[in-house]
Design a protein around this motif. Sequence first.
Motif, PDB file in Angstrom:
ATOM      1  N   SER A 152      48.318  40.055  48.729  1.00 42.89           N
ATOM      2  CA  SER A 152      47.383  40.836  48.846  1.00 42.89           C
ATOM      3  C   SER A 152      46.850  41.745  48.288  1.00 42.89           C
ATOM      4  O   SER A 152      45.097  41.983  47.792  1.00 42.89           O
ATOM      5  N   GLU A 153      47.210  41.887  47.103  1.00 38.00           N
ATOM      6  CA  GLU A 153      45.990  43.066  45.668  1.00 38.00           C
ATOM      7  C   GLU A 153      45.673  42.206  45.584  1.00 38.00           C
ATOM      8  O   GLU A 153      44.590  42.069  45.018  1.00 38.00           O
ATOM      9  N   PHE A 154      45.976  40.457  45.021  1.00 38.31           N
ATOM     10  CA  PHE A 154      45.155  39.432  44.225  1.00 38.31           C
ATOM     11  C   PHE A 154      43.839  39.336  45.085  1.00 38.31           C
ATOM     12  O   PHE A 154      42.546  38.977  44.864  1.00 38.31           O
ATOM     13  N   ARG A 155      44.019  38.966  47.042  1.00 33.17           N
ATOM     14  CA  ARG A 155      42.801  39.241  48.284  1.00 33.17           C
ATOM     15  C   ARG A 155      42.436  40.538  48.073  1.00 33.17           C
ATOM     16  O   ARG A 155      40.651  39.765  47.398  1.00 33.17           O
ATOM     17  N   THR A 156      42.033  41.369  47.718  1.00 32.89           N
ATOM     18  CA  THR A 156      41.703  42.548  47.693  1.00 32.89           C
ATOM     19  C   THR A 156      41.184  43.300  45.985  1.00 32.89           C
ATOM     20  O   THR A 156      39.530  42.668  46.330  1.00 32.89           O
ATOM     21  N   ASP A 157      41.024  41.774  45.376  1.00 32.87           N
ATOM     22  CA  ASP A 157      40.858  41.963  43.792  1.00 32.87           C
ATOM     23  C   ASP A 157      39.465  40.645  44.375  1.00 32.87           C
ATOM     24  O   ASP A 157      38.709  41.293  43.542  1.00 32.87           O
ATOM     25  N   LEU A 158      40.028  39.818  44.770  1.00 33.21           N
ATOM     26  CA  LEU A 158      38.680  38.986  44.910  1.00 33.21           C
ATOM     27  C   LEU A 158      37.605  39.500  45.663  1.00 33.21           C
ATOM     28  O   LEU A 158      36.695  39.010  45.513  1.00 33.21           O
ATOM     29  N   SER A 159      38.206  40.034  46.849  1.00 34.72           N
ATOM     30  CA  SER A 159      37.220  40.679  47.588  1.00 34.72           C
ATOM     31  C   SER A 159      35.410  41.794  46.666  1.00 34.72           C
ATOM     32  O   SER A 159      34.440  40.876  46.951  1.00 34.72           O
ATOM     33  N   SER A 160      36.549  42.608  45.944  1.00 35.36           N
ATOM     34  CA  SER A 160      35.745  43.292  44.995  1.00 35.36           C
ATOM     35  C   SER A 160      34.735  42.138  44.295  1.00 35.36           C
ATOM     36  O   SER A 160      33.915  42.899  43.752  1.00 35.36           O
ATOM     37  N   HIS A 161      35.265  41.150  43.492  1.00 33.64           N
ATOM     38  CA  HIS A 161      34.312  40.596  42.715  1.00 33.64           C
ATOM     39  C   HIS A 161      33.868  39.772  43.642  1.00 33.64           C
ATOM     40  O   HIS A 161      32.205  40.075  42.414  1.00 33.64           O
ATOM     41  N   ARG A 162      33.453  39.688  44.611  1.00 34.75           N
ATOM     42  CA  ARG A 162      32.372  38.846  45.121  1.00 34.75           C
ATOM     43  C   ARG A 162      31.489  39.742  45.541  1.00 34.75           C
ATOM     44  O   ARG A 162      30.019  39.877  45.858  1.00 34.75           O
ATOM     45  N   THR A 163      32.036  40.929  45.731  1.00 35.97           N
ATOM     46  CA  THR A 163      31.126  41.929  45.960  1.00 35.97           C
ATOM     47  C   THR A 163      30.361  42.258  45.109  1.00 35.97           C
ATOM     48  O   THR A 163      29.248  42.347  44.870  1.00 35.97           O
ATOM     49  N   GLY A 164      30.583  42.025  43.728  1.00 35.35           N
ATOM     50  CA  GLY A 164      30.376  42.424  42.676  1.00 35.35           C
ATOM     51  C   GLY A 164      29.302  41.076  42.683  1.00 35.35           C
ATOM     52  O   GLY A 164      27.832  41.139  42.168  1.00 35.35           O
ATOM     53  N   LEU A 165      29.136  39.522  42.750  1.00 37.14           N
ATOM     54  CA  LEU A 165      28.783  38.417  42.959  1.00 37.14           C
ATOM     55  C   LEU A 165      27.780  38.976  43.592  1.00 37.14           C
ATOM     56  O   LEU A 165      25.753  38.962  43.422  1.00 37.14           O
ATOM     57  N   SER A 166      28.253  39.202  44.843  1.00 35.73           N
ATOM     58  CA  SER A 166      27.255  39.483  45.943  1.00 35.73           C
ATOM     59  C   SER A 166      25.822  40.910  45.570  1.00 35.73           C
ATOM     60  O   SER A 166      24.762  39.862  45.643  1.00 35.73           O
ATOM     61  N   GLU A 167      26.300  41.488  44.524  1.00 37.01           N
ATOM     62  CA  GLU A 167      25.055  42.387  44.379  1.00 37.01           C
ATOM     63  C   GLU A 167      24.386  41.879  43.440  1.00 37.01           C
ATOM     64  O   GLU A 167      22.872  41.850  43.007  1.00 37.01           O
ATOM     65  N   HIS A 168      24.960  41.170  42.455  1.00 36.63           N
ATOM     66  CA  HIS A 168      24.006  40.083  41.420  1.00 36.63           C
ATOM     67  C   HIS A 168      22.929  39.102  42.047  1.00 36.63           C
ATOM     68  O   HIS A 168      21.860  38.800  41.476  1.00 36.63           O
ATOM     69  N   ARG A 169      23.653  38.282  43.106  1.00 31.16           N
ATOM     70  CA  ARG A 169      23.117  37.317  43.974  1.00 31.16           C
ATOM     71  C   ARG A 169      22.055  38.424  44.573  1.00 31.16           C
ATOM     72  O   ARG A 169      20.751  38.037  44.988  1.00 31.16           O
ATOM     73  N   THR A 170      21.753  39.857  44.818  1.00 28.81           N
ATOM     74  CA  THR A 170      20.965  40.749  45.673  1.00 28.81           C
ATOM     75  C   THR A 170      19.590  40.738  45.412  1.00 28.81           C
ATOM     76  O   THR A 170      18.699  40.840  45.049  1.00 28.81           O
TER      77      THR A 170
END
Length: 237
Positions: free
Chosen positions: A82-100
């Motif tokens: 669960s903690e790993f999935r949370t970290d992955l979600s944060s990682h995807r959020t960071g990537l989304s900011e770059h794509r934005t």
Amino acid sequence: MATGACLPDIPSDPAQDGQPMDRSEPSPALPPRPDRLPASPLPPIPHVDPSDAEGASTEYSHYRTQLSRHRTGLSEHRTDLSEFRTDLSSHRTGLSEHRTEMSMRRTGMSIQRTRLSADRTLMSVARTSLSLIGFGFTLYQVFGKLRDASVIHNAAEPRNFGLSLILLGSLLLVGGIVGHVRFALGLRHLRRTLMDEQLIHGESDYPVSIILITAILLLGIGVLAAVSILFDLSLFG
């Protein structure tokens, strides 16, 4: 136990997915994946003597303790996942900011490309108008010189035809200028709206079109050429 095997491997470089990244800032690091839970069999069910109630109770108590430990290990592993999935979600959020960020810059560049396309369209109209105006004025000058040299006696028809070409080129240029100005104003308004909504940065310049200035000057030349033919004036001599 099989929960860890269901997670797909995530590439460490988000650009492998075909998405451009903003290299001005380092991309967020991929969180470490927890180790797979080793396969551990369930504790065997104890065989007890039905006549020995106290011994059976003790055996079942030990069995329940072993089951509890097994469930605790599974729960801890699920917590890690669960903690790993949370970290992955944060990682995807960071990537989304770059794509934005990249999308905002691509949109800004698209507006600049659209502006340059409008300039090229007006340039094509100006070339056509210049050809009509130049050819019409050349006809007038050539047949006027032939009339002055007494080679021909009537140059009215070439004069009228040349004047028609000049007027046609001038009208074509007026239409191109009006269409370009309306489109440019609409594009400027759209750019300002996107900047107000913070959808683009608007850092690049948006200068006045040199092609538009040239087209206006060419239109003035065409009008002067038409006036010189109509009133037989030497405005260019």
